[in-house]
Design a protein around this motif. Structure first.
Motif, short mmCIF file in Angstrom:
data_model
loop_
_atom_site.label_atom_id
_atom_site.label_comp_id
_atom_site.label_asym_id
_atom_site.label_seq_id
_atom_site.Cartn_x
_atom_site.Cartn_y
_atom_site.Cartn_z
N LYS A 22 26.18 -30.96 8.05
CA LYS A 22 26.06 -30.04 6.91
C LYS A 22 25.40 -30.74 5.73
O LYS A 22 24.49 -30.19 5.10
CB LYS A 22 27.46 -29.54 6.49
CG LYS A 22 27.99 -28.44 7.40
CD LYS A 22 29.35 -27.91 6.96
CE LYS A 22 29.24 -26.82 5.91
NZ LYS A 22 30.49 -26.02 5.81
N LEU A 26 21.71 -29.93 4.06
CA LEU A 26 21.51 -29.67 2.64
C LEU A 26 20.43 -30.59 2.07
O LEU A 26 19.55 -30.15 1.32
CB LEU A 26 22.81 -29.87 1.87
CG LEU A 26 23.80 -28.70 1.88
CD1 LEU A 26 24.93 -28.95 0.92
CD2 LEU A 26 23.08 -27.40 1.52
N HIS A 58 21.76 -21.83 10.69
CA HIS A 58 22.19 -20.46 10.50
C HIS A 58 23.69 -20.32 10.70
O HIS A 58 24.35 -19.55 10.00
CB HIS A 58 21.43 -19.55 11.46
CG HIS A 58 21.66 -18.10 11.18
ND1 HIS A 58 22.58 -17.33 11.87
CD2 HIS A 58 21.11 -17.29 10.26
CE1 HIS A 58 22.55 -16.11 11.38
NE2 HIS A 58 21.69 -16.04 10.42
N PHE A 60 25.94 -22.48 9.96
CA PHE A 60 26.67 -22.99 8.79
C PHE A 60 26.46 -22.12 7.56
O PHE A 60 27.39 -21.86 6.80
CB PHE A 60 26.22 -24.42 8.47
CG PHE A 60 26.87 -25.46 9.33
CD1 PHE A 60 28.21 -25.32 9.73
CD2 PHE A 60 26.18 -26.58 9.75
CE1 PHE A 60 28.82 -26.28 10.52
CE2 PHE A 60 26.79 -27.54 10.54
CZ PHE A 60 28.11 -27.39 10.92
N TYR A 61 25.25 -21.64 7.36
CA TYR A 61 24.93 -21.02 6.08
C TYR A 61 24.60 -19.54 6.17
O TYR A 61 24.36 -18.91 5.14
CB TYR A 61 23.81 -21.80 5.39
CG TYR A 61 24.24 -23.21 5.06
CD1 TYR A 61 25.06 -23.44 3.97
CD2 TYR A 61 23.88 -24.29 5.85
CE1 TYR A 61 25.48 -24.73 3.66
CE2 TYR A 61 24.30 -25.58 5.56
CZ TYR A 61 25.10 -25.79 4.46
OH TYR A 61 25.53 -27.05 4.16
N ARG A 66 21.26 -17.95 1.52
CA ARG A 66 22.49 -18.64 1.18
C ARG A 66 22.35 -20.15 1.32
O ARG A 66 23.00 -20.91 0.61
CB ARG A 66 23.64 -18.11 2.03
CG ARG A 66 24.00 -16.67 1.64
CD ARG A 66 25.15 -16.10 2.45
NE ARG A 66 26.21 -17.05 2.69
CZ ARG A 66 27.24 -16.83 3.50
NH1 ARG A 66 27.32 -15.67 4.14
NH2 ARG A 66 28.17 -17.73 3.67
N LEU A 67 21.49 -20.57 2.25
CA LEU A 67 21.22 -22.00 2.35
C LEU A 67 20.57 -22.49 1.06
O LEU A 67 20.92 -23.55 0.53
CB LEU A 67 20.28 -22.28 3.53
CG LEU A 67 19.73 -23.70 3.61
CD1 LEU A 67 20.86 -24.72 3.77
CD2 LEU A 67 18.73 -23.85 4.75
N ALA A 70 23.14 -22.70 -1.61
CA ALA A 70 24.03 -23.85 -1.39
C ALA A 70 23.33 -25.15 -1.76
O ALA A 70 23.94 -26.05 -2.35
CB ALA A 70 24.48 -23.89 0.07
N SER A 71 22.05 -25.27 -1.43
CA SER A 71 21.35 -26.52 -1.69
C SER A 71 21.08 -26.71 -3.18
O SER A 71 20.83 -27.82 -3.63
CB SER A 71 20.04 -26.56 -0.91
OG SER A 71 19.09 -25.70 -1.50
#
Lengths: 208, 208
Positions: A22, A26, A58, A60-61, A66-67, A70-71
């Motif tokens: 993860k 990121l 995909h 995970f996020y 959304r990735l 999150a990043s």
DNA sequence: AAGGGAATTCAACGAGCGTAGAATTCAACA
DNA sequence: TGTTGAATTCTACGCTCGTTGAATTCCCTT
């Protein structure tokens, strides 16, 4: 090329199900968003850079959107850094000069570098990221800057803060995205000395 | 919606094989590149906006790259406009103020509007367009500006010109791409009055 | 040793893209 | 009117993308 050292993780104190993928995802996402912007970056390339299957990203996020969120999440708390920088000003240099130097140091520091340039490139690419950056500028920059800008006039203060944002944004785009020769090569101190007084004027000087 | 008035051409004095589609395609291309950048704009959307089959676009221009070049071609001769603006300065306002006002008027004029914003958005999107804009800035802006910048020092002049470019670029991005509230809403004159003096300083003032 | 849940991969779908070539329509001219 | 070349469309190939669900591997817990 290099078989990306699968299972190279060891006793690094992770919780039960954690594997480090993860975090690697990121990190790769930040780098890819920085280099190619939101639209240009691909989940497949991010997965490849992280040494992982695209489906895992995909998993995970959930989605590219959304990735991206999150990043960008953690690093986007520099409003404190800005406020601190505004306070930590040394006597030798003006407030504007100090702001420029602090901003350049912040942007080019190991912590922010990828995230900032990712945000910058993406904001210029995608409308969603542009909204994010606009909100961020409003909350994290205009507010603290308005507080030190001259005058009791609230409208005037937000206009002043916007002018500061205009100039700082131009600096960032010129230096990191377009890489205009002299601006890309100049040192942080040279730029701070040249641009600082213009910022000072926007903060507290006479503006039309 | 509106069936785009096919064959609405008439006696508009075109040469033999001309039909007007080429011009319509160029116009649509400029608008799409302006709104979505180089990568974001699609040949299919451009063709649709021009009321034409995508293959026709390819037939005329061979590739997306060449279509982009063609759509940017004519309007990119504002080096003369800049030189003229620099000369046409009125006594009432400073050189920097006049530059800012002229630039805003030029960018927002009916002629340039689409092309300029297309170039801007695309330069921030694609490396190719960035190179184009970088070269354009060097040739068309830095050169004429360097001529009026203070000092016999050539290095200093190009650094001064770069600072001007930094600020103008920030203005353009803030106003047209990110649309930061106060900057997007301010009038041309307000911005010229606020920013002009900063430009003056970069041209002939004391810069660190 | 066995179980189970998380991590990870595999294979594939459906969509949109740029591009290509053949086929068709159109308009001017002999 | 018939021909010709340009303008325009049709159909489709090959590619990459985000996403998906099922299958598989891994590793901790019991």
């Amino acid at each position: 090329m290099t078989p990306p050292a699968r299972n190279a993780r060891s006793r690094t104190g992770r919780r039960s199900g954690d594997s480090g993928s993860k975090a690697a995802i990121l990190e790769a996402a930040r780098a890819q968003f920085a280099d190619y912007g939101y639209d240009g970056a691909t989940i497949r390339a991010i997965a490849a850079a992280a040494g992982v299957d695209p489906a895992l990203v995909h998993h995970f996020y959930g989605s590219k959107e959304r990735l991206f969120a999150a990043s960008m999440e953690l690093p986007i708390v520099p409003s404190e850094a800005i406020t601190a920088a505004l306070a930590r000003r040394e006597p030798g240099s003006s407030l504007g000069t100090h702001m420029v130097r602090s901003a350049l140091a912040l942007w080019e520091g190991a912590d922010m570098r990828d995230s900032f340039q990712a945000m910058l490139r993406s904001a210029l690419t995608s409308e969603q990221a542009a909204t994010t950056l606009r909100d961020f500028l409003t909350d994290a920059i205009l507010a603290p800057v308005s507080r030190v800008a001259a005058g009791p006039d609230p409208d005037g203060a937000s206009f002043r803060a916007s002018l500061v944002a205009v100039h700082m944004l131009g600096l960032a785009v010129s230096r990191y995205v377009l890489r205009i020769g002299p601006v890309a090569q100049a040192s942080q101190d040279e730029l701070a000395a040249a641009i600082g007084p213009a910022i000072d004027r926007y903060l507290t000087g006479d503006i039309g």
